[in-house]
Design a protein around this motif. Structure first.
Motif, PDB file in Angstrom:
ATOM      1  N   SER A  87       0.826  -1.220   0.000  1.00 31.55           N
ATOM      2  CA  SER A  87       0.000   0.000   0.000  1.00 31.55           C
ATOM      3  C   SER A  87       0.855   1.263   0.000  1.00 31.55           C
ATOM      4  O   SER A  87       0.374   2.342  -0.321  1.00 31.55           O
ATOM      5  N   LYS A  88       2.142   1.105   0.359  1.00 27.07           N
ATOM      6  CA  LYS A  88       3.075   2.241   0.376  1.00 27.07           C
ATOM      7  C   LYS A  88       4.026   2.187  -0.820  1.00 27.07           C
ATOM      8  O   LYS A  88       5.102   2.791  -0.803  1.00 27.07           O
ATOM      9  N   ASN A  89       3.641   1.444  -1.861  1.00 25.64           N
ATOM     10  CA  ASN A  89       4.375   1.386  -3.135  1.00 25.64           C
ATOM     11  C   ASN A  89       5.689   0.613  -3.056  1.00 25.64           C
ATOM     12  O   ASN A  89       6.554   0.762  -3.927  1.00 25.64           O
ATOM     13  N   ILE A  90       5.858  -0.198  -2.026  1.00 27.30           N
ATOM     14  CA  ILE A  90       7.023  -1.087  -1.949  1.00 27.30           C
ATOM     15  C   ILE A  90       6.677  -2.386  -2.681  1.00 27.30           C
ATOM     16  O   ILE A  90       5.585  -2.933  -2.494  1.00 27.30           O
ATOM     17  N   ARG A  91       7.583  -2.871  -3.512  1.00 27.50           N
ATOM     18  CA  ARG A  91       7.321  -4.084  -4.273  1.00 27.50           C
ATOM     19  C   ARG A  91       7.770  -5.320  -3.501  1.00 27.50           C
ATOM     20  O   ARG A  91       8.616  -5.239  -2.596  1.00 27.50           O
ATOM     21  N   VAL A  92       7.196  -6.462  -3.881  1.00 29.21           N
ATOM     22  CA  VAL A  92       7.421  -7.718  -3.147  1.00 29.21           C
ATOM     23  C   VAL A  92       7.848  -8.809  -4.120  1.00 29.21           C
ATOM     24  O   VAL A  92       7.258  -8.959  -5.197  1.00 29.21           O
ATOM     25  N   ALA A  93       8.863  -9.574  -3.728  1.00 30.97           N
ATOM     26  CA  ALA A  93       9.359 -10.692  -4.545  1.00 30.97           C
ATOM     27  C   ALA A  93       9.389 -11.965  -3.719  1.00 30.97           C
ATOM     28  O   ALA A  93       9.691 -11.937  -2.528  1.00 30.97           O
ATOM     29  N   ILE A  94       9.052 -13.090  -4.361  1.00 32.56           N
ATOM     30  CA  ILE A  94       9.273 -14.411  -3.769  1.00 32.56           C
ATOM     31  C   ILE A  94      10.681 -14.846  -4.166  1.00 32.56           C
ATOM     32  O   ILE A  94      10.999 -14.938  -5.354  1.00 32.56           O
ATOM     33  N   ASP A  95      11.529 -15.085  -3.182  1.00 34.28           N
ATOM     34  CA  ASP A  95      12.930 -15.425  -3.428  1.00 34.28           C
ATOM     35  C   ASP A  95      13.121 -16.943  -3.516  1.00 34.28           C
ATOM     36  O   ASP A  95      12.373 -17.713  -2.902  1.00 34.28           O
ATOM     37  N   ASP A  96      14.126 -17.360  -4.284  1.00 34.14           N
ATOM     38  CA  ASP A  96      14.533 -18.773  -4.366  1.00 34.14           C
ATOM     39  C   ASP A  96      13.371 -19.678  -4.731  1.00 34.14           C
ATOM     40  O   ASP A  96      13.236 -20.789  -4.185  1.00 34.14           O
ATOM     41  N   PHE A  97      12.527 -19.253  -5.633  1.00 34.23           N
ATOM     42  CA  PHE A  97      11.389 -20.088  -6.009  1.00 34.23           C
ATOM     43  C   PHE A  97      11.895 -21.384  -6.639  1.00 34.23           C
ATOM     44  O   PHE A  97      12.794 -21.392  -7.462  1.00 34.23           O
ATOM     45  N   GLY A  98      11.273 -22.485  -6.220  1.00 32.72           N
ATOM     46  CA  GLY A  98      11.686 -23.795  -6.721  1.00 32.72           C
ATOM     47  C   GLY A  98      12.411 -24.622  -5.692  1.00 32.72           C
ATOM     48  O   GLY A  98      12.658 -25.804  -5.898  1.00 32.72           O
ATOM     49  N   THR A  99      12.764 -24.007  -4.525  1.00 35.04           N
ATOM     50  CA  THR A  99      13.455 -24.763  -3.487  1.00 35.04           C
ATOM     51  C   THR A  99      12.535 -25.155  -2.343  1.00 35.04           C
ATOM     52  O   THR A  99      12.876 -26.000  -1.533  1.00 35.04           O
TER      53      THR A  99
END
Length: 427
Positions: free
Chosen positions: A321-333
């Protein structure tokens, strides 16, 4: 090994009983022992969030589950509670490695099942270090090997157990020195920040960097992030370490060269931050330092979501909501449900470097990578590949529609000064 469902409970012994048993043990070709050293990674989180009474209830429930599970191990002789947040199972067994892995996975599944504490549901993240005796090995050395394996399991991504390497000696002296020194290192600002540059696949243009931690230890040299966080986990200092890294990374990134396109900073969030009021603290830190919120990405692992999904979701929604982006790290482990991907407010999906290295191998490996990228794209996510080291890997990622990458092909991790100079040279 008989892994049938246990019908009786083994008594959980105090630490001194396990230590007495191990001190008297010496392995022989006719007497082979397996140790399962179990660590509860997020006990401090439970204590901080729900109170010490809840933490004690979690310890009791873990002990009960271990007591129920241990009799299913053929030859189990001791199940003990060790100091802190560790438990130990000792079994006299000649089981093969594959059988022991199967048992370990079942043990982790038993410990990871939801538990009801104070009328609420909690998820506990356990780790297991497994050590198998060799002829002539003393019990105390075997326990040291299991402890070393557990420390490695804490720093692993994905798989939650590690087998001790009988060909190498564990170094409890080093571990003790690192454990003792970390708090002082945090107090004295001895944790340095390096930056792993990130690039656009299509153009090769620098787009940002991921913050990494390094500790220049006066005796043991450079300590990388994995070992550093393993030390922090042993000492219950993960939250302090994470916040220190985030503060330093933001302070350094605020001084990056200003180009035509602003560089993005990526920082990591763990389960501890997502289950606490860390979103508010991070927003306060951003305001204090003056780093633009819209240029920040927080990266989290699949495991950090699973611990308490509702709390994680609330924290991430606040950040988004404060314009910070989100990533899922190490996908596949990890092993979490794909439903989390559609439920969470995500922007990026990061492909683990182990999967990137496989794409130039078999056709099956590339099919898996293509499916992951397609899944992310279908959910409206941008894809970042880690660990790109060869031009052929980058070509395949480009063909499959990957958006961004990081890795030694374009740049290794850089010190803060090196990255500043590197960024200034980019057109």
């Amino acid at each position: 090994m008989d892994v049938a469902k246990a019908v009786t409970q083994m008594k959980i012994s105090p630490a001194r009983d396990a230590q007495l048993w191990l001190s008297a043990f010496e392995a022989s070709p006719m007497r082979r022992v397996v140790l399962f050293l179990i660590g509860i990674r997020d006990l401090k989180q439970v204590n901080d969030l729900h109170g010490r009474e809840a933490g004690n209830a979690v310890i009791a429930e873990i002990g009960r589950r271990i007591g129920l599970f241990a009799p299913s191990l053929a030859g189990a002789v001791v199940a003990a509670r060790l100091p802190g947040r560790e438990f130990l199972i000792v079994a006299e067994s000649d089981a093969r490695r594959a059988e022991l892995e199967q048992v370990t996975r079942k043990l982790l599944a038993s410990l990871g099942a939801p538990m009801t504490i104070q009328d609420g549901e909690l998820h506990i993240s356990a780790r297991v270090g497994v050590a198998v005796s060799t002829p002539g090995q003393k019990g105390i050395d075997l326990l040291a090997a299991a402890s070393s394996a557990l420390a490695s399991a804490y720093s692993r991504k994905g798989r939650k157990y590690q087998f001790g390497d009988s060909s190498s000696k564990s170094d409890p002296t080093k571990n003790a020195s690192l454990d003792k020194g970390l708090r002082q290192a945090l107090a004295n600002d001895e944790i340095a920040i390096h930056f792993q540059p990130q690039f656009e696949v299509a153009s090769g243009r620098l787009v940002g960097a991921e913050a990494l931690a390094r500790w220049a230890h006066p005796e043991f040299g450079e300590i990388g992030a994995s070992e550093l966080f393993a030390v922090a986990d042993r000492c219950d200092l993960r939250e302090e370490l994470s916040f220190t890294i985030q503060r330093q990374a933001l302070e350094l990134a605020e001084k990056w060269p200003r180009g035509d396109v602003a560089l993005r900073l990526s920082i990591n969030l763990g389960a501890e931050e997502l289950a606490d009021d860390h979103a508010g603290k991070l927003l306060g830190l951003l305001k204090e330092i003056g780093f633009p919120r819209e240029h920040l990405t927080v990266e989290l692992t699949e495991e950090s979501i699973v611990n308490d999904f509702d709390l994680a979701l609330a924290q991430l929604q606040m950040l988004r909501s404060k314009n910070i982006r989100v990533a899922i790290d190490d996908f596949g482990t990890g092993y979490s449900s794909l439903s989390y991907l559609k439920s969470l407010p995500l922007d990026y999906l990061k492909i683990d470097k182990g999967m990137t290295a496989d794409i130039a191998g078999s056709t099956r490996d590339r099919i898996v990578l293509r499916a992951i990228i397609a899944l992310g794209k279908a959910l409206g996510l941008q894809i970042i590949a880690e660990g790109v080291e060869k031009e052929g890997e980058l070509e395949m990622l480009r063909d499959e529609g990957c958006d961004y990458f990081q890795g030694f092909l374009k740049s290794p991790p850089l010190t803060a000064a090196q990255f500043h100079e590197f960024a200034a040279q980019q057109k």
